[in-house]
Design a protein around this motif. Sequence first.
Motif, short mmCIF file in Angstrom:
data_model
loop_
_atom_site.label_atom_id
_atom_site.label_comp_id
_atom_site.label_asym_id
_atom_site.label_seq_id
_atom_site.Cartn_x
_atom_site.Cartn_y
_atom_site.Cartn_z
N UNK A 138 4.84 9.14 4.85
CA UNK A 138 4.11 9.98 3.89
C UNK A 138 2.97 9.18 3.25
N UNK A 139 3.24 7.95 2.85
CA UNK A 139 2.21 7.14 2.21
C UNK A 139 1.09 6.80 3.20
N UNK A 140 1.44 6.59 4.46
CA UNK A 140 0.43 6.30 5.48
C UNK A 140 -0.53 7.50 5.62
N UNK A 141 0.02 8.71 5.61
CA UNK A 141 -0.82 9.90 5.68
C UNK A 141 -1.75 9.99 4.47
N UNK A 142 -1.23 9.65 3.30
CA UNK A 142 -2.05 9.73 2.09
C UNK A 142 -3.20 8.72 2.10
N UNK A 143 -2.93 7.50 2.55
CA UNK A 143 -4.03 6.53 2.56
C UNK A 143 -5.02 6.86 3.67
N UNK A 144 -4.55 7.53 4.73
CA UNK A 144 -5.48 8.00 5.76
C UNK A 144 -6.43 9.05 5.19
N UNK A 145 -5.91 9.88 4.27
CA UNK A 145 -6.77 10.86 3.61
C UNK A 145 -7.79 10.15 2.73
N UNK A 146 -7.36 9.15 1.97
CA UNK A 146 -8.28 8.41 1.11
C UNK A 146 -9.31 7.63 1.92
N UNK A 147 -8.99 7.32 3.17
CA UNK A 147 -9.93 6.65 4.06
C UNK A 147 -10.89 7.64 4.73
N UNK A 148 -10.71 8.93 4.42
CA UNK A 148 -11.58 10.02 4.92
C UNK A 148 -11.49 10.20 6.44
N UNK B 120 -7.79 -1.50 6.54
CA UNK B 120 -7.94 -2.38 5.38
C UNK B 120 -6.91 -2.08 4.31
N UNK B 121 -6.69 -0.80 4.04
CA UNK B 121 -5.68 -0.41 3.06
C UNK B 121 -4.28 -0.82 3.52
N UNK B 122 -4.03 -0.59 4.81
CA UNK B 122 -2.72 -0.99 5.37
C UNK B 122 -2.55 -2.50 5.29
N UNK B 123 -3.62 -3.25 5.56
CA UNK B 123 -3.49 -4.71 5.58
C UNK B 123 -3.21 -5.25 4.18
N UNK C 102 13.64 1.74 16.31
CA UNK C 102 14.26 0.60 15.63
C UNK C 102 13.24 -0.21 14.83
N UNK C 103 11.96 -0.09 15.21
CA UNK C 103 10.94 -0.87 14.53
C UNK C 103 10.00 0.08 13.78
N UNK C 104 10.06 0.05 12.46
CA UNK C 104 9.22 0.93 11.65
C UNK C 104 8.30 0.10 10.75
N UNK C 105 7.97 -1.09 11.21
CA UNK C 105 7.24 -2.05 10.40
C UNK C 105 5.92 -1.48 9.88
N UNK C 106 5.19 -0.76 10.72
CA UNK C 106 3.88 -0.22 10.33
C UNK C 106 4.00 0.65 9.09
N UNK C 107 5.03 1.48 9.05
CA UNK C 107 5.22 2.38 7.91
C UNK C 107 5.93 1.70 6.75
N UNK C 108 6.86 0.78 7.05
CA UNK C 108 7.62 0.14 5.98
C UNK C 108 6.72 -0.63 5.02
N UNK C 109 5.73 -1.34 5.53
CA UNK C 109 4.89 -2.15 4.65
C UNK C 109 4.11 -1.28 3.67
N UNK C 110 3.85 -0.03 4.06
CA UNK C 110 3.18 0.90 3.15
C UNK C 110 4.19 1.50 2.17
N UNK C 111 5.39 1.81 2.68
CA UNK C 111 6.38 2.50 1.89
C UNK C 111 7.01 1.68 0.79
N UNK C 112 6.96 0.35 0.87
CA UNK C 112 7.60 -0.47 -0.16
C UNK C 112 6.70 -0.73 -1.36
#
Length: 364
Positions: A20-30, A347-350, A289-299
């Motif tokens: 959910x957070x990944x979708x939101x920052x994608x929106x903010x990234x236009x 950039x936001x994800x990083x 088993x690997x959700x690393x891409x989303x976990x770093x945003x979700x925490x």
Amino acid sequence: MTLTKLENRLVSIDFFRGFVMFLLIAEFAHVFEVLMDSGSENLTATINFLFHHAKWEGLHFWDLVQPFFMFIVGVSIPLSYDNRKKKGDSEKQIRNHAFRRSFLLLFFGWIYYCVGPEKIVFQFDNVLAQLSFTYLISFLLLKQSFSIQIIASLSFILISDLLYRFFPVVGFDQAFVAGENFGAWFNIFISGYEYGGHWAAFNAIPTTAHTLWGVIAGRWLISNTNHEKKLKHLVGAAFLALILGYGTAFFTPVIKRISTTSFVLLSGGWTFFALAFCYWLIDVKQVIKKIFVFRVVGVNPLFIYLFASLGGGGLILKIVKPFSSSLISRFSPWIADLISGFVVLFGLWYICYWLYKKGIFIKI
């Protein structure tokens, strides 16, 4: 929110929140805004349905994102409570933390609108501001029985429905007409003006159901029952809410902007179903088993939401835009904008990744 042992076991919760957070920052990234300008009618229609709200009546995928967000906060409440008890926190300490968190959510929700304009405004339709209310009510009802929690959630929906249908003030007595309903009157009453897009501050009342239902789901997930029984509860709740939602849609239009009864029930049903699917796919079948891409945003959800929405995405874009314009715009301005959007998203994800690697989890 830091990762507790319990949350780490229920990987599906990390995945759901992070997605959910990944979708939101994608929106903010236009990113979605740029995709709308592709020139392809089919792609534009698809992106519009998936990543833009319905203009008034109807239900788009993007209309489910806020219910997802509020629901997953509810799911986390019993998990957080159990974790704090295991650490030795007293009931008073936990209660004080809940009140403090509710106040800070309200404060940050107001900051979202106060930054920038010439005068301070108090607008209550932001998800954080509304979550301050739904979170606090859900916390206060945490230890109540499932029956009381369900009755309370339905009561909030019913109160809202009755106010819209029978509000007597002339000019605001059209239940489901934009700008002429109780929600519009309430906006003017507390803020002095009607909100753009006809979003209603009063939505915090009916959508309390989403956070309360999240509490119920969280209690099911941390219970000592087996996977099969937990899934039956989640899927059963999903189908019941969807049946009620589609049933009430015959006489109550589905409108997210004022959170009608049919919308709250339908979005709640799809949210239960989404959590059940994530739980089955990740925790039960362990297909993912690997959700690393989303976990770093979700925490670090609150930090990245505020950072991206209050100008962080725009700041990154100012750095990226000159390069994409110089190197790519001459060939295709649209591709240049699209690449810029994805670079901002990365950039936001990083930033989230850097915080994650440093062990920095910003919480309230």
